[in-house]
Write a protein that holds these residues in place. Structure first.
Motif, PDB file in Angstrom:
ATOM      1  N   LEU A  16       0.578  -1.742   0.241  1.00 17.73           N
ATOM      2  CA  LEU A  16       0.199  -0.046  -0.152  1.00 17.73           C
ATOM      3  C   LEU A  16       0.815   1.412  -0.305  1.00 17.73           C
ATOM      4  N   GLY A  17       0.868   2.521  -0.940  1.00 16.59           N
ATOM      5  CA  GLY A  17       1.493   3.335  -1.103  1.00 16.59           C
ATOM      6  C   GLY A  17       2.125   3.443  -1.760  1.00 16.59           C
ATOM      7  N   SER A  18       3.262   4.135  -1.825  1.00 21.49           N
ATOM      8  CA  SER A  18       4.264   4.583  -1.981  1.00 21.49           C
ATOM      9  C   SER A  18       5.829   5.367  -2.150  1.00 21.49           C
ATOM     10  N   GLY A  19       6.311   5.481  -1.911  1.00 26.42           N
ATOM     11  CA  GLY A  19       7.969   5.651  -1.538  1.00 26.42           C
ATOM     12  C   GLY A  19       7.977   5.670   0.622  1.00 26.42           C
ATOM     13  N   LEU A  20       7.751   6.456   0.739  1.00 29.02           N
ATOM     14  CA  LEU A  20       8.509   6.904   2.531  1.00 29.02           C
ATOM     15  C   LEU A  20       6.830   6.258   2.879  1.00 29.02           C
ATOM     16  N   SER A  21       6.266   6.146   2.459  1.00 27.75           N
ATOM     17  CA  SER A  21       4.761   5.895   3.042  1.00 27.75           C
ATOM     18  C   SER A  21       4.210   4.846   2.422  1.00 27.75           C
ATOM     19  N   GLU A  22       5.610   3.308   1.669  1.00 27.83           N
ATOM     20  CA  GLU A  22       4.793   1.913   1.534  1.00 27.83           C
ATOM     21  C   GLU A  22       4.396   0.948   2.697  1.00 27.83           C
ATOM     22  N   VAL A  23       3.835   0.494   2.156  1.00 20.94           N
ATOM     23  CA  VAL A  23       3.900  -0.770   3.285  1.00 20.94           C
ATOM     24  C   VAL A  23       3.652  -1.956   2.904  1.00 20.94           C
ATOM     25  N   GLU A  24       4.438  -2.521   3.206  1.00 19.13           N
ATOM     26  CA  GLU A  24       3.745  -3.606   3.184  1.00 19.13           C
ATOM     27  C   GLU A  24       2.541  -4.342   3.692  1.00 19.13           C
ATOM     28  N   GLY A  25       1.799  -5.241   3.056  1.00 23.61           N
ATOM     29  CA  GLY A  25       0.545  -6.144   3.432  1.00 23.61           C
ATOM     30  C   GLY A  25      -0.301  -5.288   3.142  1.00 23.61           C
ATOM     31  N   ASN A  26      -1.608  -5.612   3.416  1.00 25.07           N
ATOM     32  CA  ASN A  26      -2.770  -5.205   2.361  1.00 25.07           C
ATOM     33  C   ASN A  26      -4.278  -4.643   3.981  1.00 25.07           C
ATOM     34  N   ILE A  27      -3.132  -3.902   4.840  1.00 29.13           N
ATOM     35  CA  ILE A  27      -4.164  -3.605   5.650  1.00 29.13           C
ATOM     36  C   ILE A  27      -3.651  -2.431   6.788  1.00 29.13           C
ATOM     37  N   ARG A  28      -4.289  -1.404   6.674  1.00 28.70           N
ATOM     38  CA  ARG A  28      -3.656   0.462   7.409  1.00 28.70           C
ATOM     39  C   ARG A  28      -4.462   0.423   8.581  1.00 28.70           C
ATOM     40  N   ASP A  29      -3.905   0.727   9.596  1.00 28.03           N
ATOM     41  CA  ASP A  29      -4.841   0.823  10.870  1.00 28.03           C
ATOM     42  C   ASP A  29      -4.146   1.817  11.749  1.00 28.03           C
ATOM     43  N   SER A  30      -4.468   1.905  12.324  1.00 27.43           N
ATOM     44  CA  SER A  30      -3.961   3.340  13.458  1.00 27.43           C
ATOM     45  C   SER A  30      -4.696   3.424  14.784  1.00 27.43           C
ATOM     46  N   ILE A  31      -4.141   3.789  16.066  1.00 25.56           N
ATOM     47  CA  ILE A  31      -5.281   4.361  17.162  1.00 25.56           C
ATOM     48  C   ILE A  31      -4.714   6.137  17.929  1.00 25.56           C
ATOM     49  N   GLY A  32      -5.414   6.160  18.009  1.00 26.07           N
ATOM     50  CA  GLY A  32      -5.369   7.521  18.857  1.00 26.07           C
ATOM     51  C   GLY A  32      -5.650   7.760  20.370  1.00 26.07           C
ATOM     52  N   LEU A  33      -4.882   8.291  21.211  1.00 22.24           N
ATOM     53  CA  LEU A  33      -5.671   8.445  22.481  1.00 22.24           C
ATOM     54  C   LEU A  33      -5.679   9.775  22.766  1.00 22.24           C
ATOM     55  N   GLN A  34      -6.471  10.583  23.528  1.00 20.96           N
ATOM     56  CA  GLN A  34      -6.480  12.028  24.083  1.00 20.96           C
ATOM     57  C   GLN A  34      -6.970  12.281  25.169  1.00 20.96           C
ATOM     58  N   ALA A  35      -6.466  12.685  26.117  1.00 17.92           N
ATOM     59  CA  ALA A  35      -7.025  13.117  27.447  1.00 17.92           C
ATOM     60  C   ALA A  35      -6.956  14.696  27.817  1.00 17.92           C
ATOM     61  N   ARG A  36      -8.055  14.892  28.371  1.00 15.91           N
ATOM     62  CA  ARG A  36      -8.014  16.535  28.436  1.00 15.91           C
ATOM     63  C   ARG A  36      -8.171  17.073  29.751  1.00 15.91           C
ATOM     64  N   LEU A  37      -7.780  17.500  30.472  1.00 12.80           N
ATOM     65  CA  LEU A  37      -7.855  18.143  31.738  1.00 12.80           C
ATOM     66  C   LEU A  37      -8.950  19.248  31.709  1.00 12.80           C
ATOM     67  N   ARG A  38      -9.389  19.685  32.542  1.00 14.05           N
ATOM     68  CA  ARG A  38     -10.328  21.126  32.547  1.00 14.05           C
ATOM     69  C   ARG A  38     -10.267  21.330  33.718  1.00 14.05           C
ATOM     70  N   PHE A  39     -10.168  22.766  34.508  1.00 18.75           N
ATOM     71  CA  PHE A  39     -10.699  22.841  34.931  1.00 18.75           C
ATOM     72  C   PHE A  39     -10.073  24.682  35.744  1.00 18.75           C
TER      73      PHE A  39
END
Lengths: 685, 272
Positions: free
Chosen positions: A662-685
């Motif tokens: 998948l993709g090309s150049g520096l973004s190239e990935v072997e295989g047929n899967i693209r997955d990503s994860i994200g985590l965010q926290a917000r403190l409010r006071f």
């Protein structure tokens, strides 16, 4: 933990959360997300990234600090999506007689129907009707009134290893880790804003608290007597109809066919986004009421490709400094901008004059292609413009005329008017000459880049057949007098949209959306003599979408979509694309919201790609482009753990069919899967 | 030699039909009621064969068992046989199903275990299905465990929406490197009046063209229902009828493929 194991665990969590929810519930508004979807659903992620990230932040901030309709001035009211000058004036007239006691009272204001009210509702509040504290600048209470502290920390990562991370830095590989990290500290009060934003993109190096690739900060003084804004640090500017300066994102052509073609300026806004290039750095201030004067000074480093010596391309907007090459040229150009604006609130409307002078420390030269023939060249530029917003009877008129230093002109003008009580009309004409060089601008048009080389005419109409059924549509015709990218001659085209929305009841709405675009395109044929010949044909794209949204109960929302796309390149066969998705939102607790979606896509080509706007972490723009064959699923969770801590989580996975790479150049990935994860926290006071 | 020829004949028949009908090898949806309604089964509430369609709509009124047979295009070699049973419990509806297609030379077997419940008026279901494919004469075999999910809701009286996604875990037959079909479907069912029910589905296999399916069920006379349906990709139409009492029902349908001809299907259900 291996990536594979992590995937399996995430997948298990995904389905457990989706299928076995808890038992208590509540409902909250989704309007900000829906408005962003309307604005950006057909825009490529790279294009929407620049404007979208700022717009999402603007709207989310507005939503969490809504405008008080009993106290806000004209300019503050105009910040709210759906409010134009006519409506703002009507609100001021209404509250001069009596204050608003409920926000639904807005429906009694002339010009505000259910649709307009629906658009503005997330961004307004009734608040308390009292007088502001005045002239108490020496009291700490004045500066700290209604203070809020926010601390954000966000982590995002693609879980597959891309080519750039396996290649040594000396061979062009990425220098840093694949983690994308963002953090932000902000304090806002009624009169003060302090902010520090720091970000590291995937592949960039992070060396301690001071080692972020991107850091932005400001101190801003807001609404202090006649001093409307004073910002030291990073800020954005948006004036008039955007032909001289407009940063911070804007609505354009989309499903909202009226009310979005004109612009309501936001003036000086303290900047806190992670978008790395679309802002100014220095000092800016605006002063006055009926006559408002604004001055700004900015001096900031930019990054541009070096052609030779002190000659460079125009500075880049991507903000990536991941490889040795990218890092070497970081901040290699200095950009100085000085300008001002005067705006007068007259009986006939708001009239403004804006101008600036800009200089680069390098000599900017565009590429050699024909489409760059009229692009900016040199190291100095200045642009001056005059703009107008006013009312003529029931009609709202707006326009701007600007001239760049080289003599190129740009003009835009239009009208938004109700026709009877159930119909709204919007008309806009724009004419941006081929040599109009206004690179801070963002005018209405077909092109997502700055307004240049385009003449066009837009008509939008929205009609409420009854309380349940609404028809909307627009037709936009455009012409590019000089070659655009990929063409050697003048081209033109038109696009149109038709939308039928049916609100069966407060829980169920369905819409059917049709889009069609036809534009000139050059293509090559081999003639009888065996030589290649350039011809002009038509590129056509059309799509039809059925979208269904239903609140099963106050804790469960279903959304289903089917979309068909057809595209034909000039001189070639029709190709098609298809998207089907089922979306599920669960709110098992007041504090918890879970969004999940399974999509299936099948497109013949990139041109028949399909877009899906996704729920994501706060302030993250997520308009996913899908093409080829495959399936995508994601899960987003928002959890308000305590009064002062909010947590977001997202996992998304796309599995393609029959792909080894998948993709090309520096973004190239072997295989047929693209997955990503994200985590965010917000403190409010 | 005869066995090999027979096997090659079987395989080529399956492949040719698979290519034409877009559904490789066996049928995926079961039940003569569904067949009669053009296989628009994603949103039929309480459908006895929901274990093979949308598990979110498993019958939660009473325990039931059923048997189904389908002879594809009249060929004995292309026969589907299946059985299903479901039991409503306090913790939700549990269902077990079995499906076999083919004979000793080529066969596909599926065992399905399903669970359904509802929360906040949202019906949701999940199916774990073990699939086994076998080529006779030691030409190989393979098994795979798939996961199907479905949801459904009643939008208004007699108006239902359902959605399902099959094999969401992307299973593959281990030894023969063959992926299982992955489909996504969204459908509506609407009771036009006391006599007629209309169903419509959009079904997309990730590798095949989108299929639109529509069906109508009409109460002809007491306990007797007539059915008609149309399916695209492959283009076919179907007719059927069903006769049922409180404790049992019987359904018959025949599907006509544009090129390949008639496929008769029959099922028998018992309720407890």
């Amino acid at each position: 933990m291996t990536v594979q194991l992590m995937r399996i665990l995430l997948f298990a969590v995904f389905w457990v959360l989706l299928l076995f929810p808890a038992t208590v519930y509540s409902q909250d508004t989704t309007s900000v997300e829906e408005q962003l979807e309307k604005a950006f659903e057909e825009v490529d992620a790279e294009e929407s990234g620049v404007a979208g990230e700022q717009l999402i932040q603007f709207l989310e901030d507005l939503s969490s600090n809504p405008i008080n309709i009993n106290r806000a001035g004209l300019d503050d009211l105009l910040q709210v999506p759906g409010i134009n000058l006519k409506i703002a004036r009507s609100i001021l007239d209404y509250r001069n007689k009596k204050p608003f006691e409920t926000s639904e009272e807005l429906l009694e204001v002339k010009g505000i129907g259910p649709a307009t009210y629906g658009r503005m509702q997330p961004y307004i509040t009734i608040g308390e009707s009292g007088t502001q504290l005045r002239d108490m600048y020496l009291r700490p209470g004045y500066w700290l009134a209604n203070h809020k502290f926010d601390i954000f920390s966000r982590y995002q990562q693609n879980l597959e290893t891309r080519e750039g991370y396996t290649r040594p830095a000396s061979s062009g590989g990425y220098l840093g880790s694949p983690v994308k990290y963002y953090q932000r500290l902000r304090m806002t009060t009624n009169h003060l804003s302090l902010n520090l934003t720091q970000e590291k993109d995937p592949g960039e190096v992070l060396t301690g608290v001071t080692g972020f690739d991107y850091t932005s900060g400001h101190i801003a003084f807001i609404n202090n007597g006649k001093l409307n804004d004073l910002v030291i640090g990073d800020y954005s500017l948006s004036f008039g109809q955007g032909l001289v300066v407009w940063s911070g994102g804007t609505f354009g052509k989309g499903r909202e066919v009226t009310g979005t073609v004109s612009k309501n300026e936001r003036g000086i806004k303290p900047y806190s986004s992670a978008q790395e290039t679309d802002f100014f750095r220095g000092i800016a201030a605006s002063y006055g009421e009926r006559v408002e004067l604004t001055a700004f000074y900015s001096d900031r480093p930019r990054t541009a490709s070096v052609i030779s010596g002190d000659t460079t391309r125009f500075p880049s907007t991507n903000g990536f400094h991941r490889t040795m090459n990218e890092k070497e040229r970081k901040n290699n150009v200095d950009q100085l901008t000085v300008g001002g604006r005067m705006r007068v609130d007259t009986r006939i409307g708001l009239i403004g004059v804006t101008g600036y002078y800009n200089s680069f420390s390098s000599y900017i030269t565009p590429g050699a292609s024909l489409s760059n023939r009229y692009s900016f060249q040199g190291s100095e530029n200045s642009v001056l413009g005059i703009d107008y917003r006013g009312l003529l009877g029931n009609a709202f008129l707006f326009g701007e005329f600007a001239r760049s230093q080289n003599g190129g002109h740009g003009a835009v003008g239009g009208v938004e008017a109700p026709i009877g009580g159930d119909t709204e009309l919007a008309i806009l004409y724009r004419n941006y000459q081929r040599d109009f060089q206004s690179f801070f601008a963002s005018g209405f048009g077909e092109s997502s880049s700055s307004p240049q080389n385009e003449e066009g005419f837009y008509v939008g109409l929205r009609h409420n057949l009854n309380q349940k059924i609404t028809f909307s549509g627009y037709f936009d015709q455009y012409y590019f007098a000089s070659p655009t990218f990929g063409n050697t001659q003048a081209t033109g085209g038109f696009d149109m949209l038709g939308l039928t929305e049916v609100f069966f009841n407060s829980r169920l709405n369905v819409y059917l959306l049709l889009r069609s675009e036809i534009r000139d395109e050059e293509y090559v044929v081999t003639n009888d003599l065996g030589t290649e010949e350039l011809r002009v044909g038509q590129e056509k794209r059309s799509s039809i979408r059925a979208n269904f949204e239903y609140w099963v109960s106050s804790a469960v929302r279903l959304r289903s979509r089917v979309e068909l796309v057809r595209h034909q390149e000039a001189g070639e066969e029709w190709k098609s694309g298809f998207l089907i998705y089922q979306d599920l939102r669960l709110q098992p607790l007041n504090k918890l919201r879970i969004d999940g979606r399974i999509s299936l896509f099948d497109t013949d080509s990139f041109n028949t790609r399909v877009y899906q706007f996704e729920s994501d972490l706060l302030y993250v723009m997520s308009n996913t482009v899908l093409y080829d064959q495959g399936q995508r699923a994601y899960l987003t969770v928002k959890y308000d753990a305590t009064e002062f801590l909010d947590i977001w989580f997202k996992y998304g996975v796309t599995v393609f069919e029959d792909m080894q790479v998948l993709g090309s150049g520096l973004s190239e990935v072997e295989g047929n899967i693209r997955d990503s994860i994200g985590l965010q926290a917000r403190l409010r006071f | 030699m005869i066995r090999i020829q027979h096997l090659l004949y079987k395989i080529s028949l399956s492949v040719v039909f698979g290519l034409i009908t877009s559904s490789l090898f066996a049928q995926l949806t079961m039940g003569a009621k569904g067949l009669g309604m053009g296989q628009a089964t994603t949103a039929i509430p309480g459908y006895e064969w929901a274990l093979f369609a949308n598990p979110a709509l498993l019958n939660s009124d009473n325990a039931a068992i059923g048997f189904y047979g389908l002879r594809n295009y009249g060929f004995a070699e292309l026969t589907d046989m299946s059985a299903t049973g479901s039991v409503p419990t306090k913790l939700g509806v549990a269902a077990l199903g079995f499906h076999r297609y083919g004979d000793n030379l080529f066969s596909e077997t599926r065992i399905r275990f399903g669970y359904k419940n509802d929360w906040q008026m949202l019906h949701f279901g999940v199916v774990a299905n073990y699939n086994h494919i076998s080529f006779g004469a030691d030409y190989g075999s393979g098994g795979a465990l798939g996961l199907d999910v479905g949801i459904a809701a009643e939008l208004a009286e007699d108006l239902w929406i359902g959605a399902r996604s099959t094999n969401v875990n992307h299973p593959e037959y281990g030894d023969i490197d063959e992926e299982l079909a992955r489909e996504m479907a969204i459908g509506f069912t609407y009771g036009l009046n006391e006599l007629a029910v209309f169903a419509f589905d959009v079904v997309k296999d990730v590798r095949f063209p989108v299929s639109y399916r529509g069906g109508l069920e009409i109460a002809v006379i007491e306990d007797l229902k007539g059915r008609v349906g149309i399916t695209t990709e492959p283009l076919s139409y179907s007719l059927g009828f069903g006769y049922g009492k409180d404790r049992w029902s019987f359904n018959f349908a025949v599907q006509k493929h544009e090129l390949l001809g008639f496929s008769p299907g029959i099922d028998f259900m018992l309720y407890f």
